[in-house]
Motif scaffolding. Structure first.
Motif, mmCIF file in Angstrom:
data_model
loop_
_atom_site.group_PDB
_atom_site.id
_atom_site.type_symbol
_atom_site.label_atom_id
_atom_site.label_comp_id
_atom_site.label_asym_id
_atom_site.label_seq_id
_atom_site.Cartn_x
_atom_site.Cartn_y
_atom_site.Cartn_z
ATOM 1 N N PRO A 193 -5.985 -25.436 -41.365
ATOM 2 C CA PRO A 193 -6.248 -24.354 -42.308
ATOM 3 C C PRO A 193 -5.241 -23.217 -42.165
ATOM 4 N N SER A 194 -5.237 -22.313 -43.139
ATOM 5 C CA SER A 194 -4.390 -21.131 -43.065
ATOM 6 C C SER A 194 -4.913 -20.174 -41.990
ATOM 7 N N ILE A 195 -4.063 -19.249 -41.586
ATOM 8 C CA ILE A 195 -4.471 -18.199 -40.646
ATOM 9 C C ILE A 195 -4.888 -16.992 -41.487
ATOM 10 N N SER A 196 -6.162 -16.684 -41.481
ATOM 11 C CA SER A 196 -6.702 -15.622 -42.334
ATOM 12 C C SER A 196 -6.416 -14.249 -41.755
ATOM 13 N N ALA A 197 -6.578 -13.231 -42.590
ATOM 14 C CA ALA A 197 -6.357 -11.851 -42.169
ATOM 15 C C ALA A 197 -7.221 -11.526 -40.959
ATOM 16 N N GLY A 198 -6.594 -10.925 -39.950
ATOM 17 C CA GLY A 198 -7.298 -10.560 -38.734
ATOM 18 C C GLY A 198 -7.403 -11.673 -37.706
ATOM 19 N N GLU A 199 -6.931 -12.885 -38.050
ATOM 20 C CA GLU A 199 -7.032 -14.015 -37.133
ATOM 21 C C GLU A 199 -5.685 -14.303 -36.463
ATOM 22 N N GLU A 200 -5.755 -15.093 -35.384
ATOM 23 C CA GLU A 200 -4.574 -15.435 -34.596
ATOM 24 C C GLU A 200 -4.614 -16.918 -34.267
ATOM 25 N N ALA A 201 -3.461 -17.575 -34.293
ATOM 26 C CA ALA A 201 -3.387 -18.993 -33.954
ATOM 27 C C ALA A 201 -1.986 -19.300 -33.445
ATOM 28 N N MET A 202 -1.890 -20.381 -32.670
ATOM 29 C CA MET A 202 -0.593 -20.767 -32.113
ATOM 30 C C MET A 202 -0.065 -22.014 -32.810
ATOM 31 N N LEU A 203 1.153 -21.889 -33.341
ATOM 32 C CA LEU A 203 1.828 -23.005 -33.994
ATOM 33 C C LEU A 203 2.829 -23.619 -33.025
ATOM 34 N N THR A 204 2.722 -24.923 -32.831
ATOM 35 C CA THR A 204 3.670 -25.670 -32.013
ATOM 36 C C THR A 204 4.533 -26.533 -32.924
ATOM 37 N N VAL A 205 5.844 -26.447 -32.749
ATOM 38 C CA VAL A 205 6.780 -27.245 -33.547
ATOM 39 C C VAL A 205 7.759 -27.905 -32.584
ATOM 40 N N GLU A 206 7.971 -29.221 -32.767
ATOM 41 C CA GLU A 206 8.841 -29.970 -31.866
ATOM 42 C C GLU A 206 9.805 -30.842 -32.671
ATOM 43 N N PHE A 207 11.072 -30.872 -32.243
ATOM 44 C CA PHE A 207 12.088 -31.670 -32.934
ATOM 45 C C PHE A 207 13.271 -31.889 -32.011
ATOM 46 N N THR A 208 14.163 -32.798 -32.393
ATOM 47 C CA THR A 208 15.373 -33.096 -31.622
ATOM 48 C C THR A 208 16.598 -32.889 -32.511
ATOM 49 N N ILE A 209 17.624 -32.279 -31.929
ATOM 50 C CA ILE A 209 18.886 -32.029 -32.640
ATOM 51 C C ILE A 209 20.020 -32.687 -31.860
ATOM 52 N N PRO A 210 20.845 -33.526 -32.491
ATOM 53 C CA PRO A 210 21.972 -34.146 -31.777
ATOM 54 C C PRO A 210 23.180 -33.207 -31.691
ATOM 55 N N ASN A 211 24.082 -33.540 -30.780
ATOM 56 C CA ASN A 211 25.416 -32.907 -30.719
ATOM 57 C C ASN A 211 25.368 -31.388 -30.570
ATOM 58 N N LEU A 212 24.608 -30.921 -29.590
ATOM 59 C CA LEU A 212 24.538 -29.475 -29.362
ATOM 60 C C LEU A 212 25.107 -29.050 -28.008
ATOM 61 N N VAL A 213 25.540 -30.012 -27.201
ATOM 62 C CA VAL A 213 26.132 -29.682 -25.902
ATOM 63 C C VAL A 213 27.639 -29.916 -25.998
ATOM 64 N N PHE A 214 28.414 -28.859 -25.727
ATOM 65 C CA PHE A 214 29.855 -28.881 -25.961
ATOM 66 C C PHE A 214 30.644 -28.865 -24.652
ATOM 67 N N GLN A 215 31.881 -29.258 -24.770
ATOM 68 C CA GLN A 215 32.818 -29.082 -23.666
ATOM 69 C C GLN A 215 33.042 -27.584 -23.458
#
Length: 258
Positions: free
Chosen positions: A107-129
């Motif tokens: 559900p949506s987070i209503s006025a006056g309420e609090e909730a924790m959103l967790t988002v997880e993903f992987t991104i390639p090619n982010l470590v450089f020389q």
């Protein structure tokens, strides 16, 4: 018919005027935010956000949350999200944040309420020389941020980076001006972190580090010119500012010499 058409036009104008007003009713705080990053030997990183949203009293419910991505090389169908532990399945490419995704909350987070959103993903090619030490790899990241006109208050922001195994904490160096707030080991992995105790999450909080390349199967190699170009492409505000200066200089030149 003419009167009906006039009334219809007025009704349409009223509806169109109401949409921006509705959008302006979003108002929220993010009291706590944690970004955890696991660096993989293949130069990819796994990122997990834990974002606590508080919908302000009288505000429009939080029904969609945008999360910026480091690059556009993510796979949408592999992005996972949960709200207070409940899986969220409606995840799309963001209409407003590029690159980024939008999570439609249920559900949506209503006025006056609090909730924790967790988002997880992987991104390639982010470590450089590392361009300053051929024996090191380099990694930089900034957490996502939000429009200041909707965001209130400050955020206790934490960024944690977990490195591949068999690295001594003393071998990890910070980059830039932000030094590590914490550095240690969990099992056979070194973890470093930064804490921003009263951050305004309406701008970038860039952190960086370098570590021995020996633990990596590969790194992304790039010249200093290539890194500068990458930085240029990823910094919209800088491009806008430089564009403004160029237009101003062109205008001054034109009126001065014509």
């Amino acid at each position: 018919m003419k009167r009906l058409a006039t009334l219809s036009a007025l009704t349409l104008m009223a509806l169109l005027a109401a949409f921006p007003a509705l959008a302006q009713n979003y108002s929220f705080a993010i009291p706590r935010a944690v970004m955890e990053v696991w660096v993989n030997p293949d130069a990819s990183v796994r990122i997990e956000y834990n974002l606590t949203f508080r919908c302000n009293p009288g505000a429009h419910p939080i029904d969609v949350v945008d999360v910026g991505m480091p690059t556009g090389d993510y796979e949408l169908d592999k992005v996972k999200a949960a709200l207070d532990g409940k899986p969220q399945t409606d995840i799309r490419h963001s209409e407003y944040v590029h690159p980024g995704v939008e999570v439609h909350l249920s559900p949506s987070i209503s006025a006056g309420e609090e909730a924790m959103l967790t988002v997880e993903f992987t991104i390639p090619n982010l470590v450089f020389q590392d361009t300053t030490n051929k024996e090191n790899a380099s990694f930089r990241i900034t957490p996502t941020w939000y429009d200041a006109k909707f965001l209130t208050g400050t955020t206790e922001l934490g960024v944690l980076v977990y490195l591949p195994k068999d690295i001594n904490p003393d071998e990890v160096l910070y980059q830039g001006q932000k030094v590590f707030t914490t550095k240690g080991q969990i099992g056979n992995k070194t973890v470093v972190g930064w804490l921003f105790s009263q951050a305004r999450l309406d701008a970038a909080h860039l952190v960086g580090l370098s570590f021995p390349k020996r633990v990596m199967e590969r790194v992304v190699r790039m010249t200093l010119l290539g890194l500068a170009w990458k930085w240029w492409l990823e910094n919209d505000e800088t491009r806008v500012f430089v564009g403004f200066l160029l237009v101003l200089a062109t205008g001054i030149f034109f009126f001065r010499w014509t």
